[in-house]
Every structure is written in C-alpha cells, then in structure tokens.
Design a protein around this motif. Structure first.
Motif, short mmCIF file in Angstrom:
data_model
loop_
_atom_site.label_atom_id
_atom_site.label_comp_id
_atom_site.label_asym_id
_atom_site.label_seq_id
_atom_site.Cartn_x
_atom_site.Cartn_y
_atom_site.Cartn_z
N ARG A 45 0.82 -1.22 0.00
CA ARG A 45 0.00 0.00 0.00
C ARG A 45 0.85 1.26 0.00
O ARG A 45 0.51 2.25 -0.67
CB ARG A 45 -0.95 -0.02 1.18
CG ARG A 45 -2.07 -1.04 0.97
CD ARG A 45 -3.11 -0.98 2.04
NE ARG A 45 -4.19 -1.91 1.70
CZ ARG A 45 -4.99 -2.46 2.59
NH1 ARG A 45 -4.88 -2.16 3.87
NH2 ARG A 45 -5.93 -3.31 2.19
N ASN A 46 1.95 1.26 0.75
CA ASN A 46 2.81 2.45 0.80
C ASN A 46 3.48 2.71 -0.55
O ASN A 46 3.57 3.86 -0.99
CB ASN A 46 3.84 2.32 1.90
CG ASN A 46 3.23 2.49 3.28
OD1 ASN A 46 2.26 3.21 3.46
ND2 ASN A 46 3.81 1.82 4.26
N ALA A 81 0.88 4.03 -2.95
CA ALA A 81 0.60 5.44 -2.69
C ALA A 81 1.70 6.32 -3.26
O ALA A 81 1.43 7.36 -3.86
CB ALA A 81 0.46 5.69 -1.19
N ARG A 122 0.73 10.03 -3.75
CA ARG A 122 0.07 10.34 -2.48
C ARG A 122 1.05 10.10 -1.35
O ARG A 122 1.85 9.17 -1.41
CB ARG A 122 -1.15 9.45 -2.29
CG ARG A 122 -2.25 9.72 -3.28
CD ARG A 122 -3.49 8.95 -2.93
NE ARG A 122 -3.26 7.54 -2.72
CZ ARG A 122 -3.63 6.57 -3.55
NH1 ARG A 122 -4.27 6.86 -4.65
NH2 ARG A 122 -3.38 5.30 -3.26
#
Length: 122
Positions: A112-113, A116, A121
């Motif tokens: 997820r990191n 992003a 993001r």
C-alpha cells in the motif's frame, strides 16, 4: 453496471493507465487479497496460498525488472526496489511454509505504501 460494461470500462482504463498507475493497481490488488485473508478467520489455506502466490509473482516481476540493464531507473532506485523485493519474497515464502496471518501486515503495508508513492500520495 452490467458485466459487459464493467469489462469495457476496465479495458479502457487499463489502456489509458500509465505504467506507474498499473503498478500501483497491482500492488493494491495484492494488498487487498492479503488483507482479505488476514481479516477472515474462515479463510482457507487455498485462499491464503492464492494471495501469497499473487504477491510473490508480482514482486518477482519487480525484482526481475529492477535487475534489467535496460531499466531506465537510476541504479540506486533499482537497488532499493531489489532490496524491498528480496525482503517481500522471503517473507512471502516464510508465510507459505508457516501460515501466520498476523505476519501478513508488513506485506500489506509495503504494497500500500509503495502504491501510494507511485500515485503521488503521501
């Protein structure tokens, strides 16, 4: 939305996505598969195995691409990707041998990191 319409939308979205977006979506898909297994106490071994295999295949692609001489990324970026890939692959292999759902969290967080970051993001 009908199934045919959803498939058509997916084809157009995929055709217009940048490579970064495609990578981010694949990472999120892997994270979601792992999350689904981690949070479902009734998830079967087969479901867990499928999620781990998907994650392993994805990170094998990233590792292979990072090692290609033709990769346009700077060497330090490629080395960082390779280092993360080695960690993810070793953790994934360990989980395939000894399924401990609480240990899925680091893999989910990494996926997820990075997704992003690929999408710009924080």
């Amino acid at each position: 939305m009908s199934n045919a319409a959803a498939q058509a939308y997916a084809r157009v979205a995929q055709a217009t996505s940048s490579p970064r977006d495609t990578e981010a979506q694949a990472l999120l898909m892997a994270a979601n598969k792992l999350q689904a297994v981690m949070t479902n106490p009734d998830a079967t071994f087969e479901q867990a195995s499928a999620a781990l295999v998907f994650n392993r295949k994805l990170w094998t692609i990233f590792l292979t691409e990072a090692q290609r001489d033709e990769n346009p990324q700077p060497l330090d970026v490629r080395q960082n990707i390779a280092n993360i890939a080695v960690f993810v692959l070793s953790q994934t292999a360990a989980l395939q041998i000894s399924l401990q759902r609480e240990h899925f969290r680091p893999l989910i967080d990494i996926n997820r990191n990075i997704a992003a970051g690929l999408c710009g993001r924080p």
